[in-house]
Design a protein around this motif. Structure first.
Motif, PDB file in Angstrom:
ATOM      1  N   VAL A  14      23.471   3.124 -14.320  1.00  0.00           N
ATOM      2  CA  VAL A  14      23.453   2.203 -13.198  1.00  0.00           C
ATOM      3  C   VAL A  14      22.963   2.959 -11.958  1.00  0.00           C
ATOM      4  CG1 VAL A  14      24.821   0.673 -11.727  1.00  0.00           C
ATOM      5  CG2 VAL A  14      25.373   0.880 -14.177  1.00  0.00           C
ATOM      6  N   LEU A  15      21.865   2.487 -11.401  1.00  0.00           N
ATOM      7  CA  LEU A  15      21.255   3.089 -10.215  1.00  0.00           C
ATOM      8  C   LEU A  15      21.294   2.108  -9.049  1.00  0.00           C
ATOM      9  CD1 LEU A  15      18.095   4.395 -12.034  1.00  0.00           C
ATOM     10  CD2 LEU A  15      19.710   5.867 -10.839  1.00  0.00           C
ATOM     11  N   GLY A  16      21.260   2.644  -7.852  1.00  0.00           N
ATOM     12  CA  GLY A  16      21.166   1.809  -6.659  1.00  0.00           C
ATOM     13  C   GLY A  16      21.227   2.687  -5.432  1.00  0.00           C
ATOM     14  N   GLY A  17      20.935   2.104  -4.303  1.00  0.00           N
ATOM     15  CA  GLY A  17      21.014   2.823  -3.045  1.00  0.00           C
ATOM     16  C   GLY A  17      22.440   2.866  -2.528  1.00  0.00           C
ATOM     17  N   LYS A  22      26.418  -0.732  -6.609  1.00  0.00           N
ATOM     18  CA  LYS A  22      26.270  -0.131  -7.940  1.00  0.00           C
ATOM     19  C   LYS A  22      27.613   0.264  -8.545  1.00  0.00           C
ATOM     20  CE  LYS A  22      25.135   4.336  -5.953  1.00  0.00           C
ATOM     21  NZ  LYS A  22      25.460   3.886  -4.602  1.00  0.00           N
ATOM     22  N   SER A  23      28.512   0.823  -7.747  1.00  0.00           N
ATOM     23  CA  SER A  23      29.819   1.217  -8.286  1.00  0.00           C
ATOM     24  C   SER A  23      30.630  -0.003  -8.698  1.00  0.00           C
ATOM     25  CB  SER A  23      30.601   2.048  -7.270  1.00  0.00           C
ATOM     26  OG  SER A  23      29.974   3.299  -7.079  1.00  0.00           O
ATOM     27  N   ALA A  24      30.622  -1.046  -7.869  1.00  0.00           N
ATOM     28  CA  ALA A  24      31.345  -2.277  -8.214  1.00  0.00           C
ATOM     29  C   ALA A  24      30.785  -2.881  -9.499  1.00  0.00           C
ATOM     30  CB  ALA A  24      31.267  -3.275  -7.062  1.00  0.00           C
ATOM     31  N   LEU A  29      31.244  -3.664 -15.489  1.00  0.00           N
ATOM     32  CA  LEU A  29      30.817  -3.383 -16.866  1.00  0.00           C
ATOM     33  C   LEU A  29      31.945  -2.738 -17.666  1.00  0.00           C
ATOM     34  CD1 LEU A  29      27.195  -1.902 -16.502  1.00  0.00           C
ATOM     35  CD2 LEU A  29      27.849  -4.157 -17.370  1.00  0.00           C
ATOM     36  N   ALA A  30      32.619  -1.769 -17.046  1.00  0.00           N
ATOM     37  CA  ALA A  30      33.723  -1.090 -17.731  1.00  0.00           C
ATOM     38  C   ALA A  30      34.841  -2.078 -18.042  1.00  0.00           C
ATOM     39  CB  ALA A  30      34.232   0.071 -16.880  1.00  0.00           C
ATOM     40  N   ALA A  31      35.204  -2.922 -17.078  1.00  0.00           N
ATOM     41  CA  ALA A  31      36.280  -3.900 -17.290  1.00  0.00           C
ATOM     42  C   ALA A  31      35.897  -4.914 -18.366  1.00  0.00           C
ATOM     43  CB  ALA A  31      36.613  -4.602 -15.975  1.00  0.00           C
ATOM     44  N   ARG A 176      20.262  -0.227 -15.356  1.00  0.00           N
ATOM     45  CA  ARG A 176      20.345  -1.320 -14.394  1.00  0.00           C
ATOM     46  C   ARG A 176      20.141  -0.759 -12.994  1.00  0.00           C
ATOM     47  NH1 ARG A 176      19.638  -3.199 -18.487  1.00  0.00           N
ATOM     48  NH2 ARG A 176      20.880  -4.681 -19.672  1.00  0.00           N
ATOM     49  N   PHE A 177      19.397  -1.509 -12.169  1.00  0.00           N
ATOM     50  CA  PHE A 177      19.163  -1.142 -10.772  1.00  0.00           C
ATOM     51  C   PHE A 177      19.820  -2.212  -9.919  1.00  0.00           C
ATOM     52  CE2 PHE A 177      16.349  -0.902  -6.945  1.00  0.00           C
ATOM     53  CZ  PHE A 177      16.684   0.379  -6.579  1.00  0.00           C
ATOM     54  N   VAL A 178      20.721  -1.813  -9.021  1.00  0.00           N
ATOM     55  CA  VAL A 178      21.481  -2.755  -8.214  1.00  0.00           C
ATOM     56  C   VAL A 178      20.935  -2.751  -6.793  1.00  0.00           C
ATOM     57  CG1 VAL A 178      23.778  -3.423  -7.417  1.00  0.00           C
ATOM     58  CG2 VAL A 178      23.503  -2.341  -9.672  1.00  0.00           C
ATOM     59  N   VAL A 179      20.600  -3.947  -6.321  1.00  0.00           N
ATOM     60  CA  VAL A 179      20.102  -4.139  -4.957  1.00  0.00           C
ATOM     61  C   VAL A 179      20.930  -5.251  -4.329  1.00  0.00           C
ATOM     62  CG1 VAL A 179      18.108  -4.796  -3.545  1.00  0.00           C
ATOM     63  CG2 VAL A 179      17.756  -3.491  -5.648  1.00  0.00           C
ATOM     64  N   ALA A 180      21.550  -4.981  -3.190  1.00  0.00           N
ATOM     65  CA  ALA A 180      22.346  -5.978  -2.471  1.00  0.00           C
ATOM     66  C   ALA A 180      23.360  -6.649  -3.379  1.00  0.00           C
ATOM     67  CB  ALA A 180      21.430  -7.002  -1.800  1.00  0.00           C
ATOM     68  N   GLY A 181      23.948  -5.864  -4.277  1.00  0.00           N
ATOM     69  CA  GLY A 181      24.961  -6.376  -5.180  1.00  0.00           C
ATOM     70  C   GLY A 181      24.432  -7.092  -6.405  1.00  0.00           C
ATOM     71  N   LEU A 182      23.111  -7.167  -6.519  1.00  0.00           N
ATOM     72  CA  LEU A 182      22.497  -7.881  -7.641  1.00  0.00           C
ATOM     73  C   LEU A 182      21.900  -6.903  -8.633  1.00  0.00           C
ATOM     74  CD1 LEU A 182      20.660 -10.590  -5.514  1.00  0.00           C
ATOM     75  CD2 LEU A 182      22.853 -10.810  -6.709  1.00  0.00           C
ATOM     76  N   PRO A 183      22.417  -6.872  -9.882  1.00  0.00           N
ATOM     77  CA  PRO A 183      21.867  -5.964 -10.875  1.00  0.00           C
ATOM     78  C   PRO A 183      20.596  -6.514 -11.497  1.00  0.00           C
ATOM     79  CG  PRO A 183      23.708  -7.169 -11.791  1.00  0.00           C
ATOM     80  CD  PRO A 183      23.593  -7.590 -10.353  1.00  0.00           C
ATOM     81  N   MET A 184      19.620  -5.633 -11.646  1.00  0.00           N
ATOM     82  CA  MET A 184      18.369  -5.991 -12.313  1.00  0.00           C
ATOM     83  C   MET A 184      18.206  -5.105 -13.548  1.00  0.00           C
ATOM     84  SD  MET A 184      15.797  -6.395  -9.058  1.00  0.00           S
ATOM     85  CE  MET A 184      16.083  -4.744  -8.474  1.00  0.00           C
TER      86      MET A 184
END
Length: 188
Positions: A14-17, A22-24, A29-31, A176-184
């Motif tokens: 999981v990547l993101g700025g 990204k952590s959330a 995913l873990a949950a 997965r790349f997360v931008v503004a809370g949205l995973p792509m």
């Protein structure tokens, strides 16, 4: 390893700025795995109020029943110790782990890693990631989209994180790349 193919790791990268969510997302995913979770924290606890507040925020966002392991430089060893079939391991995050190697506190006995040491560490982590049982979610920052950093140590950090991210992404069946809370979906 994957239930479908035991030679493929069950690894999601999981990547993101910064503050992208990204952590959330990784925690969701873990949950959603419905497995017992071990959260592997790579942040070094410091006396800086801002860093203490960040760590407290992350601790408060996790379910209380998740096991937490705070690691130093030996991330690969820690993963070998906790990864098991029927368990999810969440690593948050690679940039802080890298900082511990390249920019350790002044009182760290070993000092910063040289290029050869760092390459050996990355090779060991890569070999470990593909051999672990159970589900693994690894979080990292994508910092290569910004300005070119000033100063050689900052450029080295950005370069090494970019190389590390590429290495882990190549190994992970899902990225997965997360931008503004949205995973792509980037891969898988």
């Amino acid at each position: 390893m994957s239930d479908l193919d035991p030679t493929i790791p069950d690894l999601t990268f999981v990547l993101g700025g910064a503050r992208s969510g990204k952590s959330a997302f990784a925690e969701r995913l873990a949950a959603q795995s419905r497995l017992p979770v071990t959260y592997v924290a790579t942040a070094a606890v410091s006396d800086e109020p801002e860093m203490r507040a960040r760590i407290a925020h992350h601790r408060d966002s996790r379910p209380a029943h998740w096991e937490t392991l705070e690691v130093g430089r030996d991330l690969a060893g820690a993963l070998r110790d906790v990864a098991r079939d029927g368990r999810c391991v969440l690593v948050d995050c690679l940039p802080l782990w890298l900082a511990g190697w390249l920019c350790p506190p002044d009182d760290h006995p070993e000092g910063p890693a040289n290029d050869e040491q760092w390459q050996n560490v990355v090779d060991t982590l890569a070999a470990t990631l593909v051999s672990l049982p159970g589900k693994l979610v690894v979080v990292s920052n994508e910092i290569g989209l910004g300005v070119i950093p000033m100063g050689s140590i900052t450029r080295r950090y950005v370069d090494e994180l970019g190389r590390l991210n590429q290495r882990v992404a190549a190994l992970a069946p899902q990225v997965r790349f997360v931008v503004a809370g949205l995973p792509m979906a980037v891969k898988g």
